[in-house]
Design a protein around this motif. Structure first.
Motif, short mmCIF file in Angstrom:
data_model
loop_
_atom_site.label_atom_id
_atom_site.label_comp_id
_atom_site.label_asym_id
_atom_site.label_seq_id
_atom_site.Cartn_x
_atom_site.Cartn_y
_atom_site.Cartn_z
N VAL A 196 36.93 30.56 29.06
CA VAL A 196 37.92 31.48 28.49
C VAL A 196 37.25 32.66 27.78
O VAL A 196 37.87 33.68 27.53
CB VAL A 196 38.88 30.70 27.56
N ALA A 197 35.95 32.53 27.49
CA ALA A 197 35.24 33.64 26.85
C ALA A 197 35.37 34.91 27.69
O ALA A 197 35.54 36.01 27.15
CB ALA A 197 33.78 33.29 26.62
N GLY A 198 35.30 34.75 29.00
CA GLY A 198 35.42 35.91 29.89
C GLY A 198 36.75 36.61 29.69
O GLY A 198 36.83 37.85 29.62
N MET A 199 37.81 35.82 29.58
CA MET A 199 39.15 36.39 29.40
C MET A 199 39.26 37.07 28.03
O MET A 199 39.80 38.17 27.89
CB MET A 199 40.16 35.27 29.57
N ILE A 200 38.71 36.44 27.01
CA ILE A 200 38.78 37.00 25.65
C ILE A 200 38.07 38.36 25.59
O ILE A 200 38.61 39.34 25.09
CB ILE A 200 38.16 36.02 24.62
N VAL A 201 36.87 38.40 26.14
CA VAL A 201 36.09 39.64 26.08
C VAL A 201 36.76 40.74 26.91
O VAL A 201 36.80 41.90 26.50
CB VAL A 201 34.63 39.40 26.53
N ASP A 238 37.48 36.20 35.10
CA ASP A 238 36.52 36.93 35.93
C ASP A 238 37.05 38.24 36.47
O ASP A 238 36.43 38.80 37.37
CB ASP A 238 36.07 36.02 37.08
N ALA A 239 38.15 38.71 35.95
CA ALA A 239 38.77 39.94 36.46
C ALA A 239 38.88 39.88 37.98
O ALA A 239 38.64 40.86 38.67
CB ALA A 239 37.99 41.18 36.01
N ALA A 240 39.24 38.71 38.48
CA ALA A 240 39.26 38.50 39.94
C ALA A 240 40.69 38.52 40.49
O ALA A 240 40.93 38.10 41.61
CB ALA A 240 38.57 37.19 40.29
N ILE A 241 41.62 39.00 39.68
CA ILE A 241 42.97 39.23 40.21
C ILE A 241 43.17 40.74 40.25
O ILE A 241 42.98 41.43 39.24
CB ILE A 241 44.06 38.58 39.30
N LYS A 242 43.47 41.22 41.44
CA LYS A 242 43.64 42.66 41.60
C LYS A 242 45.13 43.01 41.62
O LYS A 242 45.93 42.28 42.19
CB LYS A 242 43.01 43.12 42.93
N ILE A 243 45.44 44.12 40.99
CA ILE A 243 46.82 44.62 41.06
C ILE A 243 46.84 45.68 42.17
O ILE A 243 46.07 46.64 42.13
CB ILE A 243 47.26 45.24 39.71
N ILE A 244 47.68 45.43 43.16
CA ILE A 244 47.75 46.35 44.31
C ILE A 244 49.05 47.16 44.20
O ILE A 244 50.15 46.60 44.25
CB ILE A 244 47.74 45.57 45.65
#
Lengths: 321, 398, 107
Positions: free
Chosen positions: A34-39, C56-62
């Motif tokens: 969850v650290a990734g999401m928090i940052v 992981d910012a692995a969801i993209k908004i299209i």
């Protein structure tokens, strides 16, 4: 409505959050960390005019494995125990360099210190207290995964009572950690800084608005964020947010803030769940007997009573489930 | 170019530091009080309080944080300063390596002091010698004037794009830090600021050009990054000399990397560093009057070690007596500079004998008579061809 | 030797600074996955919770219009970025309408 005069908008839904990602993917935080999401959200709120100091820890090693970095804003790591001191130096330098015209005086640069529980409760505590006392305008964010996860799940001052860690193992004599978690946010609040809050990523709207306030106040701000750790807490990574949510639903984690001296609970819990729901999801508490669970429950009951008393009303409700 | 106007002031070395820091227009000072460094920071606080220096003073809660804050400040491009001694320097030790590893041009002064335990506030060089391998350029001054001049030079050296290493300027605690001497300081500090102009020579944290500083480097990368420091130290050696020469041309005072005193015709050379060299010079004059062919050599630059100059200076001499004010416990040659000298001389075809002598530990007084007696002892050993291959602990009650 | 392809000491910025922001995108983490989340655009209610919670910012908004079989018009959709998705399953678990399937990766 926000009660402070702020220049950043109040966030009400995910659609209010900036799309920009300042923490690039490709980092090596564990799956479901969850650290990734928090940052990610911390940086969305802060924006590009931000300098981040990160203490040694999971986030530091996972995001800057040379020659790769996940940071899209200026970032520095110096050591484990001094994120607060380094941030103090950065803040002071920006102030004087703006005064001398070396840095554009009209540019507002956020200074954020980011550290885990080890780097905050324990080894970084003195530096943190120094920063708070000196009053640097720094937002200090503690991501608390309740043990030294980066070195392999060793006990910290933030580890909760009875939790298994690799240095508080469960054996014939020892049954996990035998001390309570240090009330770090309250200790910070005792420094009478303008803004102190606790936050839970499951309640992300509450969390991002606290980041916003922390960046707006004139002086130090401290935000203590619970960060479920699938690896160290021993649960399936898909439940990271579920576990976080249960922490608040059981009042093991209460989301509050103290803004210019005024204390409030920002996520009221009208009906409270028994702590067993939270504890039983995690392998680190697997060894707990019913008696020990009840001991934790009693401790939480007292905490809830204390909070409600402090506010003069019932914001955290009775145990119903 | 404006001509410098000097003002002759009675200053101790601590105040000389403060004047130099002010004249270099330092931006951020982070320091924690420790005897005998304290009056450096007190004087700087006065300068800031009176508006004579526009700097941010960070009243940190420890020396560890002092250097940490200096690192943070330098990382955004500020000219930074800190000062400490003894236990404070030990507490900073971890940060010493990080400051140099991040290639930040921080300047720090050390009023050298003996290390605890037992606790002692008095002078020796055991604190400084412990920093030997931290990749800091280390100058050791022997007068308050040299302290003032060296701090100014230090900023030029540190911020040189060929160098980008932090610099320490050390001097004797109490013996120098608290002794008043006449010092010429610039009445028009603009001239000093011209000598150390503000230059953006190092990588800084800038939102317009985001960089990542202090990442984690695995075995494929760590070695190369550390090797850069090896090269930077080599480059620094040239730059230190250049800067000192330019300082001499501009201001009429220069020091070199070593100072020689009556060594041309000397058979015996006394090698030391810091304020003790004053006593050594007096002793040499007295011994010369008695017909003893003795000269002196002062190490002004400790890191990088001025190997060539040292070799050149001791060539053809019969005996070098190294007076160290620090002990490397358990080493046969326990004087750090003696040890360095001997390893440097190893490849010389005809080398002088070396006598390692430890003196002045915890500021045990070293007199001219001590120096004369040590020299006599050295000569006796030389004559009897039995210069000991181990350190003499001069003056210990036994 | 791998070392031969890596830069020399003087080709590395001083102190090991990294000058290219966010270059970790050159190091995909998609191969960590043992399970693959698959978003059903038909069922998806575009609440963005998966996008919010993804570590992981692995969801993209299209930003492309999408019309469901039942005729519902959406201005955008969300997709999984399989280059980086580590397969943690948070999105699967947090989706309020169970629109994300979690299927085992097979070679």
């Amino acid at each position: 409505m926000s009660q402070s005069a702020t220049s950043r908008p109040v966030y009400r839904s995910p659609f209010d959050l900036p799309r920009e990602e300042y923490l690039a993917p490709g980092h090596s935080l564990c799956a479901g960390c969850v650290a990734g999401m928090i940052v990610r959200h911390l940086l969305k709120v802060a924006g590009p005019n931000t300098i981040v100091v990160t203490a040694t820890g999971c986030v530091e090693v996972s995001t800057t494995l040379y020659p790769y970095t996940s940071w899209r804003i200026p970032w520095i790591h110096v050591a484990f125990e001094n994120a607060a001191s380094v941030a103090s130096g950065i803040e002071a330098a920006i102030k004087v360099l703006q005064r001398k015209g070396v840095i554009d005086p009209n540019k507002r640069i956020n200074v954020i210190a980011l550290a885990g529980d080890g780097g905050t409760y324990d080894i970084g505590f003195q530096a943190l207290s120094g920063l708070l006392e000196r009053g640097h305008k720094v937002l200090y964010v503690l991501y608390d995964n309740e043990a030294y996860m980066n070195t392999g799940i060793q006990r910290s001052g933030g580890t909760p009572l009875f939790a298994w860690t690799t240095t508080t193992p469960v054996g014939k004599v020892w049954k996990g950690k035998w001390q309570q978690k240090k009330p770090i946010a309250e200790i910070v609040a005792a420094h009478r800084i303008p803004y102190v809050a606790t936050a839970n990523p499951a309640y992300f709207i509450d969390m991002v608005n606290k980041f916003r306030k922390g960046l707006e106040v004139d002086g130090p701000a401290f935000i203590h964020v619970i960060q479920p750790c699938p690896t160290g807490w021993r649960f399936d990574p898909r439940y990271s947010i579920k576990v976080a949510k249960l922490a608040t639903e059981t009042a093991m984690w209460i989301n509050w803030e103290i803004e210019n001296g005024e204390f409030r609970v920002t996520v009221p819990v009208p009906k409270r769940k028994h702590v067993k729901h939270y504890l039983r999801m995690q392998g680190r508490f697997r060894h707990l007997t019913d008696k020990e669970i009840e001991e934790i429950q009693r401790f939480i009951d007292r905490e809830v009573e204390y909070i409600n008393k402090r506010l003069g009303k019932e914001v955290i409700g009775p145990l119903v489930e | 170019m404006q001509e410098v106007k000097w003002r002759r002031l009675p200053l101790n070395s601590n105040y000389a530091v403060a004047y130099a820091v002010k004249d270099c227009d330092v931006d951020v000072i982070a320091a924690y009080p420790i005897t005998p460094q304290t009056t450096v920071v007190e004087k700087l606080s006065e300068f800031i309080a009176n508006g004579e220096l526009d700097a941010e003073m960070i009243h940190v809660e420890s020396e560890h944080s002092a250097l940490s804050a200096a690192i943070g400040a330098a990382a955004v491009g500020a000219r930074t300063f800190t000062a400490t001694a003894a236990q404070g320097l030990e507490l900073m030790h971890e940060m010493l390596h990080i400051a140099s590893g991040l290639r930040l041009p921080i300047v720090m002064t050390i009023a050298t002091r003996a290390l605890s335990a037992p606790i002692s506030i008095w002078c020796d060089y055991s604190d400084l010698m412990n920093t030997r391998d931290a990749s800091w350029i280390t100058l050791i001054a022997s007068s308050a004037q040299e302290v003032y001049d060296s701090v100014i030079q230090a900023y030029r050296i540190a911020e040189d794009p060929r160098v980008l290493l932090p610099v320490m300027v050390a001097y004797d605690g109490f013996i120098m830090s608290h002794t008043y001497e006449p010092v010429y300081v610039a009445e028009n500090p603009e001239v000093i600021r011209e000598f150390v102009p503000r230059r953006k020579t190092w990588l800084t944290l800038d939102p317009d050009k985001p960089i990542t500083l202090g990442p984690i480097a695995n075995p494929d990368w760590y070695y190369e990054i550390k090797y850069q420091q090896v090269v930077a130290m080599e480059e620094a050696y040239k730059v230190i000399k250049e800067v000192d020469e330019e300082f001499g041309r501009r201001f009429g005072r220069s020091y070199g990397v070593i100072e020689k005193y009556r060594i041309e015709d000397a058979d015996i050379v006394l090698l030391t560093y810091g304020g003790l060299f004053g006593t050594v010079r007096e002793a040499i004059d007295a011994m010369r009057k008695r017909g003893i062919n003795v000269g002196g050599l002062r190490l002004r630059l400790w890191r990088p070690f001025p190997a060539e100059e040292i070799i050149e200076s001791v060539k053809g001499k019969k005996l070098v007596i190294v007076l160290d004010r620090a002990i490397s416990y358990g080493a046969r040659i326990a004087g750090p500079v003696a040890l360095e000298l001997m390893s440097t001389m190893y490849r010389m075809s005809e080398k002088p004998e070396v006598l390692s002598v430890v003196v002045g530990i915890g500021q045990r007084t070293v007199t001219e008579e001590d120096i004369a007696e040590i020299t006599a002892l050295g000569m006796k050993y030389l004559e009897e061809k039995r210069v000991p291959n181990q350190t003499i602990y001069w003056g210990v009650r036994a | 030797m791998q070392g031969k392809q890596l830069p020399k000491w003087n080709e590395i910025p001083p102190g090991g600074a990294i000058l290219e922001p966010g270059n970790s995108v050159k190091r995909p983490t998609g191969d960590w996955r043992t399970f693959r989340p698959i978003i059903d655009k038909e069922k998806c209610v575009r609440c963005l919770l998966c996008w919010v919670y993804c570590p992981d910012a692995a969801i993209k908004i299209i930003d492309e219009p999408y019309r469901t079989a039942s005729g519902k018009e959406w201005k955008f959709s969300v997709e999984v970025d399989y280059t980086f998705c580590k397969g943690c399953g948070i999105c699967v678990e947090e989706c309020p309408v169970k629109a994300i399937e979690f299927v085992e990766e097979v070679k």
